[in-house]
Every structure is written in C-alpha cells, then in structure tokens.
Design an enzyme around this catalytic site. Structure first.
Site, PDB file in Angstrom:
ATOM      1  N   ASP A 111      -2.501  -3.777   2.748  1.00 30.38           N
ATOM      2  CA  ASP A 111      -1.495  -3.001   2.804  1.00 30.38           C
ATOM      3  C   ASP A 111      -0.479  -3.560   3.732  1.00 30.38           C
ATOM      4  O   ASP A 111      -0.807  -3.978   5.531  1.00 30.38           O
ATOM      5  CB  ASP A 111      -2.649  -2.092   3.692  1.00 30.38           C
ATOM      6  N   LYS A 174       2.439   4.140   2.123  1.00 33.66           N
ATOM      7  CA  LYS A 174       1.755   4.665   2.533  1.00 33.66           C
ATOM      8  C   LYS A 174       2.324   5.468   3.801  1.00 33.66           C
ATOM      9  O   LYS A 174       2.645   5.046   4.695  1.00 33.66           O
ATOM     10  CB  LYS A 174       0.443   3.712   3.270  1.00 33.66           C
ATOM     11  N   LYS A 209      -1.112   6.772  -0.079  1.00 27.52           N
ATOM     12  CA  LYS A 209      -1.601   6.862   0.757  1.00 27.52           C
ATOM     13  C   LYS A 209      -1.401   7.797   2.168  1.00 27.52           C
ATOM     14  O   LYS A 209      -0.468   7.406   3.046  1.00 27.52           O
ATOM     15  CB  LYS A 209      -2.743   6.032   0.773  1.00 27.52           C
TER      16      LYS A 209
END
Length: 268
Positions: A111, A174, A209
């Site tokens: 991430d 995300k 996400k």
C-alpha cells in the site's frame, strides 16, 4: 487481477441484509494495525485473529511482515504493508528499498502513499516516478495506491489522482492512510469507483479500498452499496474491494453472531 466491472450506466438493485453486509465486510477486510506504538506481539496477535475469523488480509508496518507471514502460513489471509506512509513525502530510493525488503519478507500487497502534496502542487512527474519505481519493486505482489483523498481539493482532483494511479499500474486505488483529519468519505469513494468503472475493456483491471473511519456495519453498507450501484452486482469480492480497518471487526462479528458490539475506540 480483479474484473473492472460493467459498462458505465449500470445500476445494481441488490439489497443486502445487515448480516450480508457484515459477512461481505468481514470477507473484504484488511485487518489493520498501523499504530505508532505497535509491537511485534501486536502484529502476531492481529495475524492470529485474522486467521481465526477469515479476513482478506492483515495490514502491518513493514518490520512485521515476516512475522505475519509465518503466523499465516497455510492460510488464505494475505499480508499487506505500507510504504511512503503516512506522509507521502519520502524519497523514492528509500521507499523502493523498503518495498523490496517487504516483498522479500513475503508481503502479498504493498500500500503506497501517493506523493499527494507534490501532486497538488502540480509536480505530477514526482508522483509518476514514485508509482513507477515502487511498481517495479513490487514485482508479483499487488500495488495499492493510497491517494489520501481527504487532503485533495475536489472531486475532480480525486479523480485525477485515481486516474494517475491507474495509468501507472495500480492494482487498487485506496482512499486514505487513516492518519489525516478526513479519511474515507462516500463522495471520494464514488469518484474513485467512477474512474475504475471507466477503465477500458481489456486494460488491466483495478480494485477499490476504503480506509479510515469505517467502524460499523452501517458504515460498511454505504461503501458496499456504492460499489454495487456503480460497478454492478457481483463485483464486490476480496479481489476487487477492500476495507482497511481494525475497529470494524468487532461490529461486523457482533452482527453476524447476533451479539452486542463491544466498545471500540480504534482510529482505524
């Protein structure tokens, strides 16, 4: 790679019960501990808990990846970690080296925080260099790019950041680190999902996400219903959709099990 979903204009009609929402949230949850004072013991306990209840992944600091990989051996639960986190302002070389070490330690997912301040200042090339370099270092692992949507100026800027991430190889976009004053919002989620929906057929597919401030089954419902509406029924799965949270777990389990929710004050 996750399927991108239906053509623009698709509207889903799915209505989920509370238990169905909780079950979907549990299956797509990245159980997270990114507290500044997190310990090895905390990470190992998180991994054991994820294995017990069946979340999609755990998300921990890079120094704990190898321990979580060991705890989750033989389990379908993935191990995710964060780089350029949370500032988005670290040097490319250091972030690449941290990524390489995490992948060597067994991380399944990286991430990466977009250099969002540089992006906002107009230095798009800096953001591109970071994503490209980390993408190469990520290798077979998945790359989830955190655009820190709460720090971006408008829906159009959120969409531009999401497009940039996708154009440079993000497997997921995300929303947030969970460390900024504004984390995931329905408005940001809609903007990102609309960009994902527009990925051309045949191009590498992209997931979504939502992270930060999602603590209850009711919170989760908002994002699941947005995904159903924009991407179509059946799109949501661990391969296409994730929640980044730890505070969500107790509530979804209480809904599934029909018990009261224990008090939970986690920031994630």
């Amino acid at each position: 790679m996750p399927p991108s979903g239906p053509v623009a204009g698709t509207v889903a009609t799915m209505t989920r019960t509370d238990v169905e929402v909780a079950e979907a949230a549990l299956a797509t949850l990245d159980l997270t501990d990114l507290n500044d004072d997190a310990t090895l013991e905390d990470a190992e306990a998180l991994a054991r808990r994820a294995r017990q209840v069946g979340t999609a992944a755990v998300c921990v600091w890079p120094r704990f990846v190898s321990a979580c990989v060991a705890e989750l051996a033989g389990s379908p639960v993935k191990v995710a970690t964060v780089v350029n986190f949370p500032s988005g302002a670290e040097g490319v070389d250091g972030v690449v080296e941290l990524t390489r070490r995490a992948v060597a330690d067994g991380a399944d997912e990286i991430d990466l925080v977009l250099p969002y301040r540089a992006f906002l200042a107009g230095d798009v090339a800096a953001a591109e260099r970071m994503i490209d370099a980390v993408g190469r270092a990520t290798g077979p692992a998945q790359l989830k790019v955190i655009i820190e949507s709460g720090e971006l100026a408008s829906v159009e800027v959120i969409k531009a950041a999401a497009r940039l991430a996708i154009d440079h190889g993000a497997d997921f976009v995300k929303t947030s680190t969970g460390k900024s004053p504004v984390s995931a919002t329905p408005e940001a989620a809609r903007a990102i999902l609309e960009v994902i929906r527009a990925v051309p057929k045949g191009a590498p597919a992209v997931g979504f996400k939502a992270s930060g401030g999602i603590r209850t089954t009711a919170d989760a419902r908002v994002y699941l219903e947005l995904a159903d509406e924009i991407m179509g029924e059946g799109w949501v799965s661990p391969a296409t959709f994730r929640f980044g949270a730890s505070g969500l777990l107790n509530d979804v389990l209480s809904v599934i099990e029909g018990t009261e929710t224990p008090e939970n004050t986690s920031a994630y």
